[in-house]
Design an enzyme around this catalytic site. Structure first.
Site, PDB file in Angstrom:
ATOM      1  N   GLY A  10      16.734  -9.059  -7.631  1.00 57.18           N
ATOM      2  CA  GLY A  10      15.386  -8.506  -7.456  1.00 57.18           C
ATOM      3  C   GLY A  10      15.058  -7.570  -8.600  1.00 57.18           C
ATOM      4  O   GLY A  10      15.821  -6.666  -8.924  1.00 57.18           O
ATOM      5  N   ALA A  14      12.896  -0.993  -7.474  1.00 54.59           N
ATOM      6  CA  ALA A  14      14.238  -0.603  -7.038  1.00 54.59           C
ATOM      7  C   ALA A  14      15.311  -1.332  -7.841  1.00 54.59           C
ATOM      8  O   ALA A  14      16.292  -0.724  -8.291  1.00 54.59           O
ATOM      9  CB  ALA A  14      14.407  -0.870  -5.547  1.00 54.59           C
ATOM     10  N   GLY A  15      15.130  -2.630  -8.029  1.00 51.64           N
ATOM     11  CA  GLY A  15      16.121  -3.417  -8.766  1.00 51.64           C
ATOM     12  C   GLY A  15      16.242  -2.979 -10.211  1.00 51.64           C
ATOM     13  O   GLY A  15      17.336  -2.893 -10.768  1.00 51.64           O
ATOM     14  N   HIS A 236      -1.690  -2.190   7.054  1.00 54.97           N
ATOM     15  CA  HIS A 236      -2.518  -1.246   6.267  1.00 54.97           C
ATOM     16  C   HIS A 236      -3.951  -1.289   6.778  1.00 54.97           C
ATOM     17  O   HIS A 236      -4.494  -2.370   6.986  1.00 54.97           O
ATOM     18  CB  HIS A 236      -2.461  -1.646   4.789  1.00 54.97           C
ATOM     19  CG  HIS A 236      -2.977  -0.588   3.859  1.00 54.97           C
ATOM     20  ND1 HIS A 236      -4.318  -0.282   3.772  1.00 54.97           N
ATOM     21  CD2 HIS A 236      -2.347   0.241   2.996  1.00 54.97           C
ATOM     22  CE1 HIS A 236      -4.470   0.697   2.879  1.00 54.97           C
ATOM     23  NE2 HIS A 236      -3.289   1.030   2.390  1.00 54.97           N
ATOM     24  N   ARG A 297      -1.307   5.567   8.211  1.00 57.54           N
ATOM     25  CA  ARG A 297      -1.811   4.198   8.315  1.00 57.54           C
ATOM     26  C   ARG A 297      -1.789   3.636   9.732  1.00 57.54           C
ATOM     27  O   ARG A 297      -2.709   2.920  10.127  1.00 57.54           O
ATOM     28  CB  ARG A 297      -0.994   3.312   7.377  1.00 57.54           C
ATOM     29  CG  ARG A 297      -1.282   3.673   5.946  1.00 57.54           C
ATOM     30  CD  ARG A 297      -0.370   2.999   4.969  1.00 57.54           C
ATOM     31  NE  ARG A 297      -0.793   3.352   3.617  1.00 57.54           N
ATOM     32  CZ  ARG A 297      -0.144   2.997   2.524  1.00 57.54           C
ATOM     33  NH1 ARG A 297       0.982   2.288   2.615  1.00 57.54           N
ATOM     34  NH2 ARG A 297      -0.588   3.354   1.346  1.00 57.54           N
ATOM     35  N   GLU A 389      12.134  -1.741  -0.592  1.00 51.72           N
ATOM     36  CA  GLU A 389      11.535  -2.132   0.690  1.00 51.72           C
ATOM     37  C   GLU A 389      12.476  -2.963   1.557  1.00 51.72           C
ATOM     38  O   GLU A 389      12.364  -2.954   2.781  1.00 51.72           O
ATOM     39  CB  GLU A 389      10.225  -2.908   0.452  1.00 51.72           C
ATOM     40  CG  GLU A 389       9.464  -3.186   1.750  1.00 51.72           C
ATOM     41  CD  GLU A 389       8.116  -3.868   1.549  1.00 51.72           C
ATOM     42  OE1 GLU A 389       7.631  -3.900   0.405  1.00 51.72           O
ATOM     43  OE2 GLU A 389       7.548  -4.347   2.540  1.00 51.72           O
ATOM     44  N   SER A 404       6.449   4.861  -0.916  1.00 47.90           N
ATOM     45  CA  SER A 404       7.283   3.678  -1.168  1.00 47.90           C
ATOM     46  C   SER A 404       7.791   3.671  -2.605  1.00 47.90           C
ATOM     47  O   SER A 404       8.952   3.365  -2.857  1.00 47.90           O
ATOM     48  CB  SER A 404       6.524   2.392  -0.877  1.00 47.90           C
ATOM     49  OG  SER A 404       5.371   2.312  -1.679  1.00 47.90           O
TER      50      SER A 404
END
Lengths: 594, 250
Positions: A10, A14-15, A236, A297, A389, A404
């Site tokens: 990924g 993050a990756g 959302h 949300r 995520e 996030s």
């Protein structure tokens, strides 16, 4: 001892962050991604990234960021690591700033901050309304630099199929498929970090990108990697409905002063501009005077559903409300929101600077994900790490907007460092693993492909996928009723049966997207059941998980993490306590003062 | 029975780089706000041509479907653009879908744009930070510079600017407008400017900025409205300045 090696699966935020940290630690990385990493779904994040820098003189602190995050998540997140993330956030902003992210600036040349949901502070740094794209590019550039220096090898256009786990139940590498040649191959590594993102495709239409299927998470789950809090799905409040996807209209529109309303008269025929103020129902501002349009949300989404389905006040009787930015000065719109306004204009042919946007809630994010420990992003299988995520750690029962991006970068960095350390300290590395484990995994995956390519049947994978999305969206999103959830699970099991009769309309062995999609679909169906069964079991309402038959949060029975396990080829739900040692749970009331 | 409105799509098919190309027509049921990607998905669900022949689903690249990932560039009615934002109601029918012609074909509408990512390496399109450990804040940047840099940083590496450039052809390896514009972006940043010289040098070899013949097609094809010709002019000036200075100082 041989040189340790890490695989990252990924190439979103993050990756890429995990890759950079591992490369800096001197551990070579093989980076796998379905798409060229610069095209990862992180580009879709719009509004910004949170850090309590307190640059507006409001007295914001990392403790307040921590408290907002825990309270916003309805006390389901384990607290210590969330605290560390909030403390690290200002440093993460500095790092991104040093990488050259074109953040919006104040007249003094400092970073500008705006407001976002679930907080009363200006805590969100941003680059127009395309912050995710800008951050992803910054990390992509750094990884490209490491790649040019030979520290990183990219495998773009490869999809992850499974891990290679040896007889000692330790992960020794992965099995992946080249999406052009359709070749299945195994790769040895001392640790593998998964940063495979969201699962939107399970809900058919969502704000997610096409690659966000959750297939990798599901494949890991079926190899014994636990999956936590699957039932917590963020819808959302403001998306533009579309047949192919629900296009996000960022919370930043409200952060910059956008207002949500409907005409008080459901039979209103005038153009929105001609409806006088007194005849407009700014329901979020009326119901939640303190937070107004910037409630979290889950709250805003339920309010819009109530307006449409109970009060019958949807625009023209349809499932839509106005998101109005027409009163914001043009110059501000241009500098701060242009990216999303262009999306609205391009896809709907209406200028949102002139006319209020029509929006409705859409599936957006999974709070649940791969179970990881509270220390260093390690899963329950040695050698497997997860970040971003695809793991469950930071957002509890509801994620706050702009948290996030910070969790991706914090978690990714942590995973990269931890996996490097693990790889360096392994007594017996992957190189010592017998080739039998690799050969067996490769054969198992090749067999799957051969079966799919050769079998005759009556079912089309896209049809099954559409039905999967419909049932999940109808019964497993905003309002959950046990009877319907059980019916949804029955439907999922039917789809799994029908899947066995799947017929690929493409049997070629070059760039066969149908074969890959069919493989992903099988995994999606299993993960859909994890989500649904978790929702059936949890008889309370907490954050995004709302059951009208159990309208209150029930800490006595449900202040616990759902931890799904794969036992004898079936889903088993187990539970573990939540670490609430730092902030004592209290009632979550955005209509009253906190 | 009311006649349902149809959408006619004509797709250029090619099973692989060495296979012959052919055209296939499809007739799809019209729906409001249909775009080219929705058409391709409809075909995948029922891969039957307009004249009733069974065929395979079409291979194509797509991801975000909101014109920010850069995946789904193709030729639509002869024009290089993103498929996700190509709304059927705004297109003349039959709608012709073809792969981009300046990149190696993979299959059907999918092409390989690796050349662009390699070019980003060539020009060192990054800020050379010392490391990701805590070194405090970045340099101050005036809103003026940010407002110039941010639009450049919106480049989605879709390749449309290369597709429409007459100088991108089998006879040369011109890096194209997108890459030159990235050089301008990094040279503009206070830290990035420290390596300005290296980036300009990288643009002066074969396939570099001198290949630009000022056709100005790029700026019109860019889906993100990036001022590409302005970037080329500015980087060109800098490159000449550097070359001249190098020559003078011998």
């Amino acid at each position: 001892m041989t040189q340790p090696k890490i695989i990252v699966v990924g190439g979103g935020l993050a990756g890429l962050m995990a890759t950079i940290r591992a490369a800096e630690a001197g551990v070579p990385v093989d980076l796998f991604s379905i798409v060229p990493v610069k095209r990862s779904h992180s580009v879709c994040a719009q509004g910004g990234i949170n850090a309590a820098k307190n640059q507006k003189g409001e007295g914001d602190t990392t403790d307040k960021h921590f408290d907002d995050t825990i309270y916003g998540g309805d006390f389901l997140a384990n607290q210590p690591l969330v605290k560390r993330m909030c403390e690290a956030a200002p440093g993460i902003i500095d790092l991104l700033d040093r990488m050259g992210v074109m953040f919006n600036r104040t007249s003094e040349g400092l970073l500008d901050y705006r407001r976002f949901g679930g907080t009363l502070y200006h805590r969100t740094a941003f680059a127009g309304a395309t912050t995710g794209q800008q951050l992803l590019y910054a990390l992509d550039e750094q990884v490209r630099r490491h790649e040019a220096e030979g520290k990183v090898r990219k495998f773009e256009g490869w999809t992850f199929l499974s891990t290679v786990i040896d007889e000692g139940r330790i992960c020794r590498g992965i099995c992946a498929m080249d999406l052009r040649t359709m070749e299945v191959k195994t790769f040895a590594a001392d640790a593998a970090i998964f940063a495979t993102g969201g699962i939107g495709a399970i809900f058919g239409r969502s704000t997610n990108s096409v690659v966000c299927t959750g297939s990798a998470q599901s494949a890991l789950f079926q190899q014994g990697v636990d999956y936590a809090n699957g039932e917590f799905i963020q819808v959302h409040p403001t998306a533009i409905p579309g047949e192919d996807k629900l296009r996000l209209m960022s919370e930043s529109a409200r952060g910059e002063g956008g207002r949500v309303w409907v005409p008080r008269n459901p039979a209103e025929k005038r153009r929105p501009k001609d409806v006088p103020e007194a005849e407009r129902f700014y329901f979020l501002e009326e119901w939640y005077p303190k937070y107004g349009n910037l409630v979290p949300r889950d709250i805003a989404t339920r309010a819009i559903h109530r307006i449409v389905y109970q009060e019958k006040l949807g625009l023209d009787g349809q499932a839509a409300v106005y998101l109005d930015v027409t009163q914001i000065p043009r110059e501000t719109l241009k500098r701060k929101l242009e990216g999303i306004l262009e999306i609205y204009e391009k896809f709907l042919g209406v200028d949102p600077r002139e006319e209020p946007m029509k929006v409705f809630p859409g599936m957006h994010y999974t709070m649940g994900g791969i179970w990881v420990n509270g220390e260093d992003q390690a899963s329950n299988v040695p050698g497997i790490y997860a970040a971003g995520e695809c793991e469950y750690q930071y957002h509890g029962a509801n994620r706050l907007g702009a948290n996030s991006l910070v969790s991706c970068i914090f978690g990714g960095g942590l995973a990269g460092a931890a996996a490097s350390k693990y790889a360096k300290n392994l007594e017996r590395g992957a190189a010592s693993t017998s080739s039998a484990a690799f050969d067996a995994e490769k054969k198992r995956q090749e067999k799957k492909n051969q079966k799919l390519l050769s079998q005759d049947g009556s079912e089309n994978p896209i049809t099954i996928w559409r039905e999967l999305g419909d049932v999940m969206t109808e019964h497993v999103t905003v309002t959950r009723i046990n009877k319907n959830l059980e019916a949804a699970d029955a439907k999922l099991r039917t789809l799994q049966e029908r899947y066995k009769k799947i017929n690929l309309s493409d049997r070629t062995k070059w760039s066969n997207q149908t074969l890959n999609f069919a493989r992903e679909l099988e995994n999606m169906l299993i993960l859909a059941r994890v989500i649904t069964l978790g929702a059936v079991a949890r008889n309370e309402s907490r954050g995004a998980h709302y059951k009208p038959d159990f309208p209150d949060r029930d800490d006595a029975n449900w202040l616990k993490t759902t931890r799904a396990k794969w036992v004898n080829c079936d889903i088993q739900l187990t539970y573990e306590p939540v670490d609430v040692t730092l902030i004592k749970p209290r009632a979550r009331r955005y209509d009253a003062v906190k | 029975m009311a006649e349902t409105k149809q959408v006619i799509i004509r797709v250029k098919r090619q099973a692989g780089p060495k296979e012959p190309a052919r055209w296939e027509d499809f007739s799809l049921k019209w729906r409001p706000s249909m775009n080219a990607i929705i058409c391709l998905r409809d075909i995948a669900e029922n891969p039957v041509t307009r004249d009733g022949k069974k065929t395979t689903p079409i291979t194509y690249d797509s991801n975000c479907l909101e014109e920010i990932c850069g995946s789904c560039a193709m030729l639509i009615n002869g024009k290089a653009r993103m498929a996700c934002s190509a709304l059927v109601d705004h297109l003349e029918q039959p709608i012709r879908l073809e792969p981009m012609s300046k990149f190696p074909l993979v299959r059907d509408l999918a092409v390989d744009r690796q050349f662009m990512f390699e070019s980003l390496k060539r020009v060192k399109a990054w800020i050379p930070i010392d490391g990701t450990y805590d070194l405090g804040e970045g340099p101050r940047v005036s809103p003026e510079v940010q407002e110039k840099g941010y639009p450049l940083s919106n480049c989605i590496t879709c390749g449309n600017c290369l597709e429409v450039c007459p100088q991108v052809n089998e006879h040369n390896q011109f890096v194209g407008a997108a890459i030159i514009s990235q050089v301008r972006l990094f040279n503009m940043h206070p830290t990035g400017a420290m390596n300005k010289r290296e980036r300009l040098e990288a643009l002066m070899g074969p396939g570099g900025i001198q290949e630009c013949a000022n056709a100005q097609n790029c700026v019109h094809a860019c889906p993100k409205g990036i001022p590409l010709t302005e970037s080329i002019a500015e980087v060109n000036r800098d490159a000449w300045k550097q070359a001249l200075l190098g020559w003078l100082l011998g």
